[in-house]
Scaffold this active site. Structure first.
Site, PDB file in Angstrom:
ATOM      1  N   TRP A 129      52.879  12.243  98.134  1.00 62.86           N
ATOM      2  CA  TRP A 129      52.422  11.306  99.294  1.00 62.86           C
ATOM      3  C   TRP A 129      51.572  10.391  99.199  1.00 62.86           C
ATOM      4  O   TRP A 129      51.221   9.408  99.651  1.00 62.86           O
ATOM      5  CB  TRP A 129      52.305  12.070 100.595  1.00 62.86           C
ATOM      6  CG  TRP A 129      50.999  13.283 100.493  1.00 62.86           C
ATOM      7  CD1 TRP A 129      51.561  14.493 100.262  1.00 62.86           C
ATOM      8  CD2 TRP A 129      49.828  12.951 100.549  1.00 62.86           C
ATOM      9  NE1 TRP A 129      50.324  15.352  99.970  1.00 62.86           N
ATOM     10  CE2 TRP A 129      49.334  14.250 100.321  1.00 62.86           C
ATOM     11  CE3 TRP A 129      49.147  11.945 100.751  1.00 62.86           C
ATOM     12  CZ2 TRP A 129      47.928  14.508 100.279  1.00 62.86           C
ATOM     13  CZ3 TRP A 129      47.644  11.913 100.579  1.00 62.86           C
ATOM     14  CH2 TRP A 129      47.191  13.340 100.650  1.00 62.86           C
ATOM     15  N   LYS A 153      63.060  12.144  94.333  1.00 60.38           N
ATOM     16  CA  LYS A 153      62.516  12.978  95.603  1.00 60.38           C
ATOM     17  C   LYS A 153      61.221  12.865  95.997  1.00 60.38           C
ATOM     18  O   LYS A 153      60.293  13.547  95.348  1.00 60.38           O
ATOM     19  CB  LYS A 153      62.799  14.567  95.259  1.00 60.38           C
ATOM     20  CG  LYS A 153      62.632  15.499  96.293  1.00 60.38           C
ATOM     21  CD  LYS A 153      61.361  15.930  96.702  1.00 60.38           C
ATOM     22  CE  LYS A 153      61.475  16.887  97.728  1.00 60.38           C
ATOM     23  NZ  LYS A 153      60.105  16.987  98.337  1.00 60.38           N
ATOM     24  N   HIS A 154      60.849  11.973  96.886  1.00 61.28           N
ATOM     25  CA  HIS A 154      59.724  11.824  97.336  1.00 61.28           C
ATOM     26  C   HIS A 154      59.195  12.701  98.326  1.00 61.28           C
ATOM     27  O   HIS A 154      59.977  13.533  99.019  1.00 61.28           O
ATOM     28  CB  HIS A 154      59.589  10.407  98.059  1.00 61.28           C
ATOM     29  CG  HIS A 154      58.524   9.491  97.491  1.00 61.28           C
ATOM     30  ND1 HIS A 154      57.154  10.074  97.481  1.00 61.28           N
ATOM     31  CD2 HIS A 154      58.438   8.368  97.054  1.00 61.28           C
ATOM     32  CE1 HIS A 154      56.420   9.265  97.093  1.00 61.28           C
ATOM     33  NE2 HIS A 154      57.137   7.887  96.800  1.00 61.28           N
ATOM     34  N   GLY A 205      51.720  16.474  91.428  1.00 60.47           N
ATOM     35  CA  GLY A 205      51.303  17.291  92.687  1.00 60.47           C
ATOM     36  C   GLY A 205      50.301  18.294  92.370  1.00 60.47           C
ATOM     37  O   GLY A 205      49.548  18.287  91.336  1.00 60.47           O
ATOM     38  N   SER A 206      50.513  19.664  93.167  1.00 60.99           N
ATOM     39  CA  SER A 206      49.251  20.495  92.921  1.00 60.99           C
ATOM     40  C   SER A 206      49.654  21.406  91.486  1.00 60.99           C
ATOM     41  O   SER A 206      50.913  21.461  91.268  1.00 60.99           O
ATOM     42  CB  SER A 206      49.146  21.268  94.248  1.00 60.99           C
ATOM     43  OG  SER A 206      50.361  22.115  94.080  1.00 60.99           O
ATOM     44  N   GLU A 227      51.958  16.158  86.157  1.00 61.94           N
ATOM     45  CA  GLU A 227      50.436  15.449  86.379  1.00 61.94           C
ATOM     46  C   GLU A 227      50.195  16.427  87.529  1.00 61.94           C
ATOM     47  O   GLU A 227      50.572  16.071  88.651  1.00 61.94           O
ATOM     48  CB  GLU A 227      50.751  14.163  86.675  1.00 61.94           C
ATOM     49  CG  GLU A 227      49.441  13.325  86.194  1.00 61.94           C
ATOM     50  CD  GLU A 227      48.591  13.174  87.573  1.00 61.94           C
ATOM     51  OE1 GLU A 227      48.504  14.021  88.490  1.00 61.94           O
ATOM     52  OE2 GLU A 227      47.947  12.071  87.992  1.00 61.94           O
ATOM     53  N   LEU A 228      49.203  17.082  87.445  1.00 60.90           N
ATOM     54  CA  LEU A 228      48.534  18.018  88.312  1.00 60.90           C
ATOM     55  C   LEU A 228      47.406  17.684  88.668  1.00 60.90           C
ATOM     56  O   LEU A 228      46.791  16.501  88.844  1.00 60.90           O
ATOM     57  CB  LEU A 228      48.857  19.466  87.945  1.00 60.90           C
ATOM     58  CG  LEU A 228      50.236  19.944  87.208  1.00 60.90           C
ATOM     59  CD1 LEU A 228      50.149  21.167  86.693  1.00 60.90           C
ATOM     60  CD2 LEU A 228      51.135  19.502  88.053  1.00 60.90           C
ATOM     61  N   CYS A 261      43.903  12.544  92.581  1.00 57.75           N
ATOM     62  CA  CYS A 261      43.830  13.440  91.496  1.00 57.75           C
ATOM     63  C   CYS A 261      42.686  13.164  90.541  1.00 57.75           C
ATOM     64  O   CYS A 261      42.065  13.981  89.971  1.00 57.75           O
ATOM     65  CB  CYS A 261      45.239  13.715  90.757  1.00 57.75           C
ATOM     66  SG  CYS A 261      46.487  14.269  91.746  1.00 57.75           S
ATOM     67  N   GLU A 358      39.483  22.139  93.463  1.00 55.79           N
ATOM     68  CA  GLU A 358      39.782  20.586  93.658  1.00 55.79           C
ATOM     69  C   GLU A 358      39.569  20.326  95.255  1.00 55.79           C
ATOM     70  O   GLU A 358      40.088  20.915  96.240  1.00 55.79           O
ATOM     71  CB  GLU A 358      41.143  20.295  93.323  1.00 55.79           C
ATOM     72  CG  GLU A 358      41.375  18.745  93.510  1.00 55.79           C
ATOM     73  CD  GLU A 358      42.829  18.233  93.076  1.00 55.79           C
ATOM     74  OE1 GLU A 358      42.901  17.213  92.837  1.00 55.79           O
ATOM     75  OE2 GLU A 358      43.709  19.065  93.188  1.00 55.79           O
TER      76      GLU A 358
END
Length: 453
Positions: A129, A153-154, A205-206, A227-228, A261, A358
């Site tokens: 988001w 898929k948002h 995301g995470s 990409e975390l 991030c 984080e």
């Protein structure tokens, strides 16, 4: 049912039904059937479509920026430039994809041997988001220009933003279903990944969620790019331009209310300038204005969700309890919405929560290092490896340190950022694979070797 909530007021923006299992498989099938026609187009034909989409994004920039502000709290003065960046990404790949994917001849015992780069098919992009337009086009633009079709898929937080992105393709006259919007609930994602028509998966995301996506995709032998999260260090040495370093460190930390991030999360400062630099940071942080993200004067909007704010406050509280000093902020505000004050934690040590985890919000940690060796050790003492920065007037030292920092990208005397022209991605728990640049477009293609005698 998917529920989008305005983080500024706490009120529900929209409730909408998720696709049923039958419906979302049908939508994946729509993208799958669109693949043959799309991949058959020339690069210039696909590029014309992407440029038309970029024009539609710019034409709808105000509405998209306002939708992001309402759905996830991004100030409109940041949302507009985000839309521009997404449009630039589409244009950049429209102009450069053919060169990035041109045939490569290689010497061998054949009369002619070469590698060509062909699309994989239909991809699934699982998006977060925090940058609804930019992160969508970071996935869509290179994938589409390579000839793939894309299922998007948002995040449930941003349904309106996802619809506007999909509508831009319709208004641009793009071939039907080369991009398919997929509003589904989180438990349905595994089944979407396992759909045999999905060739590969892009996930942002995470680290926890990324591990689950990788496990499912791996069990299906499907390629993934992850990409975390990140806990990016920013090293500041005494010989740096301290005002410039403070300006950039604060900007990096507070963009999107710190929900990035690649934000500078751990500021590692040479001991002899530690107090001086902390004061420079604090003087800048104190000037920032929290408020309505729809107002152009707002610097920092709310945290996107209540649970995210609760976790951020836990991290701050545990860090202070462990001995860190809270020079600014650190209190949970009362009233509507999910605001969290700009917070500066000093005297942060390696064992403390905000160093190890984080922090996703406007919380800056200042850490002292006796010299460059300790600074590098502290920078690398993290399970993450997304971005890093070094500020110094010593060019040779900067190059040496950049080589030693364990990260996917390093900025010297500048801000860590994503740029369509340069590859971006992480190592360790920050993920694998690369997005953007010439490297990113080659993640979702078949590097096919041809041998002719």
């Amino acid at each position: 049912m998917l529920v989008a909530r305005n983080p500024y007021t706490g009120n529900i923006v929209e409730e909408y039904p998720a696709l049923t299992t039958e419906q979302f498989h049908q939508r994946i099938g729509d993208a799958y059937r669109a693949f043959d026609g799309w991949q058959a187009l020339t690069f210039s034909e696909r590029g014309a479509v992407l440029k038309a989409v970029a024009a539609e994004l710019r034409a709808d920039k105000v509405r998209l920026a306002e939708t992001m502000a309402v759905e996830m709290g991004k100030p409109v003065k940041e949302g507009g430039p985000e839309v521009e960046k997404a449009a630039f990404c589409a244009e950049y790949y429209a102009d450069n994809a053919e060169a990035f994917l041109q045939r490569e001849e290689l010497a061998s015992d054949a009369s002619l041997s070469y590698v060509c780069y062909q699309p994989l098919g239909t991809l699934l992009g699982i998006l977060p988001w925090n940058a609804p337009a930019w992160l969508a086009f970071r996935y869509l633009a290179p994938a589409l220009m390579a000839g793939n079709t894309c299922v998007m898929k948002h995040d449930p937080n941003v349904p309106g933003s996802a619809r506007l992105i999909a509508e831009a393709f319709v208004r641009a006259g793009a071939p039907e279903n080369i991009v398919v919007n997929l509003p589904i609930e989180t438990p349905q994602v595994e089944e979407a990944i396992r759909d045999p028509r999905i060739a590969a998966v892009s996930f942002t995301g995470s680290a926890v969620a990324g591990a689950k996506v990788a496990a499912v995709a791996g069990s299906e032998i499907k390629r993934t790019v992850l990409e975390l999260g990140g806990s990016d260090p920013c090293i500041v040495m005494a010989d740096a331009d301290l005002d410039a370093a403070a300006d950039v460190a604060v900007l990096s930390r507070i963009i999107n209310a710190g929900q990035s991030c690649i934000a500078a999360k751990r500021i590692i400062i040479e001991e002899r300038i530690y107090e001086d630099f902390c004061q420079r940071l604090q003087s800048r942080l104190e000037k920032l204005k929290l408020g309505d993200p729809l107002e152009m004067t707002t610097d920092i909007g709310p945290i996107a969700r209540a649970d995210l704010r609760d976790n951020l406050h836990r991290q701050v509280s545990e860090t202070v309890a462990a001995g860190a000093q809270c020079r600014q902020g650190g209190n949970m505000p009362e009233g509507p919405g999910f605001f969290y004050p700009v917070t500066l934690l000093t005297e942060v040590k390696e064992h403390m929560c905000a160093f190890k985890e984080e922090t996703f919000g406007p919380v800056m940690c200042a850490i002292s290092a006796s010299d460059i060796e300790e600074a590098v050790q502290l920078a690398n003492e993290t399970p993450y490896g997304l971005g890093a920065a070094i500020w110094t007037g010593n060019a040779e030292l900067a190059r040496q340190v950049a080589d030693r920092l364990e990260a996917g990208q390093v900025a010297v005397n500048g801000i860590v950022k994503t740029d369509p022209r340069l590859p971006s991605g992480g190592i360790k728990r920050s993920g694998y694979g690369r997005e953007l640049g010439p490297h990113g477009i080659r993640e979702f293609v078949n590097a096919k070797q041809i041998w002719i005698k």
